[in-house]
Design a protein around this motif. Structure first.
Motif, PDB file in Angstrom:
ATOM      1  N   ARG A 147       0.868  -1.174   0.000  1.00 22.94           N
ATOM      2  CA  ARG A 147       0.000   0.000   0.000  1.00 22.94           C
ATOM      3  C   ARG A 147       0.908   1.228   0.000  1.00 22.94           C
ATOM      4  O   ARG A 147       1.823   1.342   0.830  1.00 22.94           O
ATOM      5  CB  ARG A 147      -0.877  -0.002   1.250  1.00 22.94           C
ATOM      6  N   VAL A 148       0.699   2.153  -0.954  1.00 27.39           N
ATOM      7  CA  VAL A 148       1.577   3.307  -1.080  1.00 27.39           C
ATOM      8  C   VAL A 148       0.748   4.592  -1.109  1.00 27.39           C
ATOM      9  O   VAL A 148      -0.449   4.592  -1.412  1.00 27.39           O
ATOM     10  CB  VAL A 148       2.436   3.211  -2.362  1.00 27.39           C
ATOM     11  N   ARG A 149       1.437   5.703  -0.794  1.00 28.54           N
ATOM     12  CA  ARG A 149       0.806   7.034  -0.780  1.00 28.54           C
ATOM     13  C   ARG A 149       1.531   7.920  -1.785  1.00 28.54           C
ATOM     14  O   ARG A 149       2.765   7.956  -1.844  1.00 28.54           O
ATOM     15  CB  ARG A 149       0.890   7.633   0.624  1.00 28.54           C
ATOM     16  N   LEU A 150       0.764   8.625  -2.597  1.00 27.05           N
ATOM     17  CA  LEU A 150       1.327   9.537  -3.575  1.00 27.05           C
ATOM     18  C   LEU A 150       1.820  10.794  -2.858  1.00 27.05           C
ATOM     19  O   LEU A 150       1.043  11.483  -2.189  1.00 27.05           O
ATOM     20  CB  LEU A 150       0.273   9.906  -4.630  1.00 27.05           C
ATOM     21  N   THR A 151       3.117  11.099  -2.995  1.00 30.11           N
ATOM     22  CA  THR A 151       3.696  12.249  -2.295  1.00 30.11           C
ATOM     23  C   THR A 151       3.938  13.444  -3.203  1.00 30.11           C
ATOM     24  O   THR A 151       4.002  14.578  -2.727  1.00 30.11           O
ATOM     25  CB  THR A 151       5.027  11.857  -1.629  1.00 30.11           C
ATOM     26  N   GLN A 152       4.087  13.213  -4.518  1.00 29.35           N
ATOM     27  CA  GLN A 152       4.268  14.348  -5.427  1.00 29.35           C
ATOM     28  C   GLN A 152       3.883  13.959  -6.848  1.00 29.35           C
ATOM     29  O   GLN A 152       4.050  12.818  -7.262  1.00 29.35           O
ATOM     30  CB  GLN A 152       5.711  14.866  -5.396  1.00 29.35           C
ATOM     31  N   ALA A 153       3.368  14.937  -7.582  1.00 29.13           N
ATOM     32  CA  ALA A 153       3.006  14.758  -8.991  1.00 29.13           C
ATOM     33  C   ALA A 153       2.645  16.121  -9.555  1.00 29.13           C
ATOM     34  O   ALA A 153       1.595  16.676  -9.225  1.00 29.13           O
ATOM     35  CB  ALA A 153       1.840  13.790  -9.143  1.00 29.13           C
ATOM     36  N   ASP A 154       3.524  16.661 -10.386  1.00 27.99           N
ATOM     37  CA  ASP A 154       3.282  17.974 -10.985  1.00 27.99           C
ATOM     38  C   ASP A 154       4.001  18.013 -12.330  1.00 27.99           C
ATOM     39  O   ASP A 154       5.223  18.052 -12.372  1.00 27.99           O
ATOM     40  CB  ASP A 154       3.800  19.089 -10.075  1.00 27.99           C
TER      41      ASP A 154
END
Length: 481
Positions: free
Chosen positions: A463-470
């Motif tokens: 299970r992972v969490r998105l920390t950045q995306a731009d």
């Protein structure tokens, strides 16, 4: 062509399109051709070198390309042979008729090496006045070409090959959907209907020798009011049948050059176990069954590119093409190894000279081999440097492709930072076991993961969490949840 074809729709000022423009600026992708190159191209259009071109304009060639394509390298005419089998006539744009060795056009082509593809546009190898005009096999115009004649037996095996310079005229610009519809409906005239018959036979030949063709779907990124959405355009059977004509010609060209003792091959070693292992983990992430006793080629042939997860896995399969290169040989000293692992045969690039530098040189060597004469001096002079030039150009194209994928994935996920996702860990850095790569189950995104105090569980779900995306600023990155 890129291994991962992508297409973007949306307004020019949209963040994704802006990020792609910034990428071209940062990578110093040439926007225009220098004045001396444009001047030489304009002059070449007025007086191409047609010496030695026989008249083959009576043959009703046709092209098959995407509807918007203008840089048409190939045209074909297919027919049955008396007594059984088939005759493939394949016309390839004769770029050497327009490009003077050592001139401004030639120097610019050696600097660019390949056409560069972006999701929103492309940067051509040659000026459009040639690549999309006089040198392109557009319908209704007489064009200089390298005319391949390849005879096949009733089972689709090549039994004779010839190539000559000729003047050709395409009668029709067809697209894949129209071709597929006509063949399926039974309304295609025989030269087109034979594309399916020959394509299926060549597919059977490929399977028999252990080769594999990747029917990689096109990714279309659509901007909507609620954000960006990803869709896949699955290739039609006609795409594959058409590709088999090009592969057939590349294999025939390799045979000619090997018999001649001088040439340049496209080679690919077998994929290392580590790469195959990573691909198995991607299959697991996408829920694709791959029993250990089943060969990779059998898994790929069982995929349906119309299914999103199968389409995503086909995109990942292109990683096994890494390591491909070009091998020069002269003086009858044949290279070893000389096989392209995916084709499972000797093979060369020779069918896309409007978009790839090496094809012009391979074509010239094949002409010399077929005629039993010496290779032109301008070809021999450039030959030894070509593998490195192509490697540099291919590396640049691959870097652009990776950057574009990063930008597109960031655009898809930019509004979901902080969300949780199910993923599989497909790679872990040996020296940094808390840093690696994950493949999301949904959407099918491959991205970096780092953080957390524990070693990442290679090959396991996480299970992972998105920390950045731009897009254009921060690549997609995850952390353990």
């Amino acid at each position: 062509m890129p291994r991962r074809p992508m297409h973007v729709t949306g307004a020019a000022e949209a963040p994704l399109r802006a990020a792609l423009r910034e990428l071209r600026t940062r990578l110093e992708v040439p926007a225009d051709f220098p004045p001396d190159v444009l001047a030489e191209a304009a002059e070449a259009v007025k007086s191409p070198d047609l010496s030695g071109h026989r008249d083959a304009t009576d043959l009703p060639f046709f092209t098959i390309d995407p509807p918007t394509s203008k840089d048409l390298d190939q045209a074909m005419f297919l027919e049955r042979r008396e007594g059984g089998g088939f005759r493939v006539r394949y016309a390839i744009a004769d770029v050497a008729a327009w490009v003077k060795p050592g001139g401004a056009l030639d120097r610019e082509a050696h600097a660019r090496v390949t056409t560069l593809y972006f999701p929103d546009e492309r940067t051509p190898l040659h000026p459009p006045v040639l690549s999309e005009g006089a040198a392109s096999l557009l319908p209704g115009q007489d064009c200089p070409a390298l005319l391949w004649t390849i005879d096949l037996d009733a089972e689709g095996r090549s039994v004779a090959t010839d190539v000559q310079r000729a003047l050709v005229r395409s009668r029709a610009k067809l697209d894949y959907e129209g071709v597929q519809q006509a063949i399926d409906a039974g309304t295609a005239e025989e030269p087109l209907a034979l594309l399916k018959e020959i394509g299926l036979l060549r597919d059977a030949q490929e399977i028999a020798r252990g080769g594999i063709s990747l029917n990689v779907p096109e990714q279309e990124i659509v901007e909507r009011p609620d954000g960006y959405h990803l869709a896949y355009r699955a290739p039609l059977p006609a795409d594959g049948w058409n590709a088999h004509i090009s592969l057939l010609t590349g294999a025939a060209a390799a045979d000619l050059m090997l018999g001649y003792g001088t040439g340049i091959l496209r080679t690919l070693p077998s994929a290392p176990q580590g790469a195959v292992g990573r691909l198995r983990r991607s299959a697991k992430a996408l829920g694709i069954d791959w029993p250990h006793h089943v060969p990779y080629a059998d898994v790929v042939r069982g995929l349906d590119p119309r299914k999103e997860k199968h389409a995503a896995f086909l995109q990942e399969c292109t990683t096994l093409l890494r390591g491909a290169g070009y091998t020069v040989f002269t003086g009858g000293e044949l290279p070893d190894p000389r096989i392209h692992a995916a084709v499972a045969d000797e093979y060369t690039h020779c069918t896309a000279p409007l978009r790839r530098l090496v094809d012009r040189y391979a074509g010239e060597i094949c002409l010399a081999a077929a005629a039993g004469r010496g290779t032109p001096e301008w070809v021999l002079t450039a030959l030894d440097a070509l593998p490195q030039e192509m490697a540099d150009g291919t590396r640049r194209a691959n870097s652009i492709e990776r950057e574009c994928v990063d930008i597109v994935e960031a655009a898809l996920l930019r509004d979901r930072v902080g969300e949780m996702f199910d993923a599989v860990v497909v790679d872990v850095k040996e020296q940094q076991p808390t840093v690696g790569t994950v493949h999301l189950e949904e959407p099918a995104v491959v991205a970096r993961i780092e953080g957390g105090g524990s070693r990442l569980p290679l090959g396991e779900r996480l299970r992972v969490r998105l920390t950045q995306a731009d897009p254009g600023r921060a690549k997609v990155q995850f952390a353990p949840a």
